[in-house]
Design a protein around this motif. Structure first.
Motif, mmCIF file in Angstrom:
data_model
loop_
_atom_site.group_PDB
_atom_site.id
_atom_site.type_symbol
_atom_site.label_atom_id
_atom_site.label_comp_id
_atom_site.label_asym_id
_atom_site.label_seq_id
_atom_site.Cartn_x
_atom_site.Cartn_y
_atom_site.Cartn_z
ATOM 1 N N SER A 83 17.265 -29.697 -14.719
ATOM 2 C CA SER A 83 17.610 -30.799 -13.733
ATOM 3 C C SER A 83 19.149 -30.456 -13.045
ATOM 4 N N GLY A 84 19.729 -29.349 -13.788
ATOM 5 C CA GLY A 84 21.128 -29.057 -13.029
ATOM 6 C C GLY A 84 22.339 -29.661 -13.663
ATOM 7 N N VAL A 85 22.049 -30.288 -14.748
ATOM 8 C CA VAL A 85 23.459 -31.122 -15.395
ATOM 9 C C VAL A 85 24.078 -30.039 -16.273
ATOM 10 N N ALA A 86 25.449 -29.932 -16.281
ATOM 11 C CA ALA A 86 26.117 -29.104 -16.944
ATOM 12 C C ALA A 86 26.388 -29.517 -18.311
ATOM 13 N N VAL A 87 26.243 -28.685 -19.504
ATOM 14 C CA VAL A 87 26.250 -29.062 -20.757
ATOM 15 C C VAL A 87 26.999 -28.053 -21.608
ATOM 16 N N ALA A 88 28.238 -28.303 -22.172
ATOM 17 C CA ALA A 88 29.141 -27.114 -23.097
ATOM 18 C C ALA A 88 28.790 -27.593 -24.473
ATOM 19 N N GLN A 89 28.825 -26.643 -25.247
ATOM 20 C CA GLN A 89 29.015 -26.690 -26.782
ATOM 21 C C GLN A 89 30.149 -25.887 -27.248
ATOM 22 N N PHE A 90 30.841 -26.229 -28.278
ATOM 23 C CA PHE A 90 31.770 -25.464 -28.937
ATOM 24 C C PHE A 90 31.736 -26.066 -30.007
ATOM 25 N N THR A 91 32.638 -25.642 -31.210
ATOM 26 C CA THR A 91 33.021 -25.857 -32.564
ATOM 27 C C THR A 91 34.470 -26.133 -32.720
ATOM 28 N N LEU A 92 34.686 -27.212 -33.316
ATOM 29 C CA LEU A 92 36.288 -27.722 -33.543
ATOM 30 C C LEU A 92 36.369 -27.218 -35.139
ATOM 31 N N ALA A 93 37.565 -26.506 -35.297
ATOM 32 C CA ALA A 93 37.975 -26.439 -36.823
ATOM 33 C C ALA A 93 38.976 -27.363 -36.915
ATOM 34 N N VAL A 94 38.986 -28.220 -37.707
ATOM 35 C CA VAL A 94 39.751 -29.473 -38.100
ATOM 36 C C VAL A 94 40.007 -29.314 -39.634
ATOM 37 N N ARG A 101 28.416 -32.714 -18.018
ATOM 38 C CA ARG A 101 28.682 -32.959 -16.673
ATOM 39 C C ARG A 101 30.191 -32.134 -16.357
ATOM 40 N N GLN A 102 30.795 -32.733 -15.364
ATOM 41 C CA GLN A 102 31.797 -32.016 -15.100
ATOM 42 C C GLN A 102 32.968 -31.749 -16.039
ATOM 43 N N LEU A 103 32.971 -32.663 -16.936
ATOM 44 C CA LEU A 103 33.864 -32.040 -18.393
ATOM 45 C C LEU A 103 33.421 -31.114 -18.935
ATOM 46 N N ALA A 104 32.042 -30.878 -19.091
ATOM 47 C CA ALA A 104 31.544 -29.554 -19.516
ATOM 48 C C ALA A 104 32.233 -28.288 -18.663
ATOM 49 N N GLU A 105 31.969 -28.519 -17.468
ATOM 50 C CA GLU A 105 32.489 -27.397 -16.683
ATOM 51 C C GLU A 105 33.975 -26.976 -16.745
ATOM 52 N N THR A 106 34.751 -28.154 -16.788
ATOM 53 C CA THR A 106 36.226 -27.970 -16.983
ATOM 54 C C THR A 106 36.765 -27.398 -18.486
ATOM 55 N N CYS A 107 35.907 -27.637 -19.433
ATOM 56 C CA CYS A 107 36.045 -27.123 -20.808
ATOM 57 C C CYS A 107 35.721 -25.856 -20.846
#
Length: 133
Positions: free
Chosen positions: A22-33, A55-61
Motif C-alpha cells: 500500500s506504499g507505506v515506508a518501513v525501515a529495519q536496522f540493528t542496533l549494537a548496544v 512511515r516518514q521516520l523510516a525514510e529519514t532514517c
C-alpha cells in the motif's frame, strides 16, 4: 501496562528501506548496544537489537543513518511470529521505534572527506588571462 524501551547504540549496517504493497515506508536496522560490564576475559559484550521504523521516520532514517553511527531509539518491544518455509513457527522480538535521535553529526562520521575550505586565506595563483575583467 507499560511497554517502553530506550536504547543508545551503533548501527551494525545501513538501514534497509522497503515499502508495503500500500506504499507505506518501513525501515529495519540493528542496533549494537554495549552491556554495562565486561566478560571474564575483559572484553566488552553487546546486544544486537533489531529495530523497525515506519512511515516518514523510516525514510529519514534510511536517508541519514549509516553503519557505525551512534543513535538513540525510543519505542516499544514487539514479539511477532510467522511460519517459515519448513512449517516451523519462528518468533521475532524487535523494537518498534517511534522516536529516533541522531547522536552524531555527519561531520563526525565523515572526517575522512576533504574539507572544501581547507587552505582558506592562502594566496591563490591565478593567471591574469583567466580573469573576466
Amino acid at each position: 501496562m507499560i511497554n517502553r524501551s530506550v536504547l543508545v547504540g551503533r548501527l551494525t549496517k545501513d538501514p534497509e528501506l522497503k515499502y508495503t504493497p500500500s506504499g507505506v515506508a518501513v525501515a529495519q536496522f540493528t542496533l549494537a548496544v554495549d552491556r554495562p560490564y565486561t566478560s571474564q576475559s575483559g572484553e566488552r559484550e553487546a546486544d544486537f537489537i533489531p529495530v523497525v521504523v515506519w512511515r516518514q521516520l523510516a525514510e529519514t532514517c534510511a536517508n541519514y543513518l549509516r553503519k557505525g553511527r551512534l543513535t538513540g531509539v525510543e519505542g516499544r518491544i514487539q514479539v511477532r511470529s510467522y511460519e517459515n518455509n519448513e512449517g516451523k513457527r519462528v518468533y521475532v522480538t524487535e523494537v518498534v521505534a517511534d522516536n529516533v535521535r541522531f547522536l552524531e553529526s555527519n561531520r563526525q562520521q565523515d572526517q575522512n572527506k576533504q574539507d572544501p575550505f581547507q587552505g582558506e586565506g592562502e594566496p591563490v595563483d591565478i593567471d591574469d588571462r583567466d580573469l573576466p575583467f
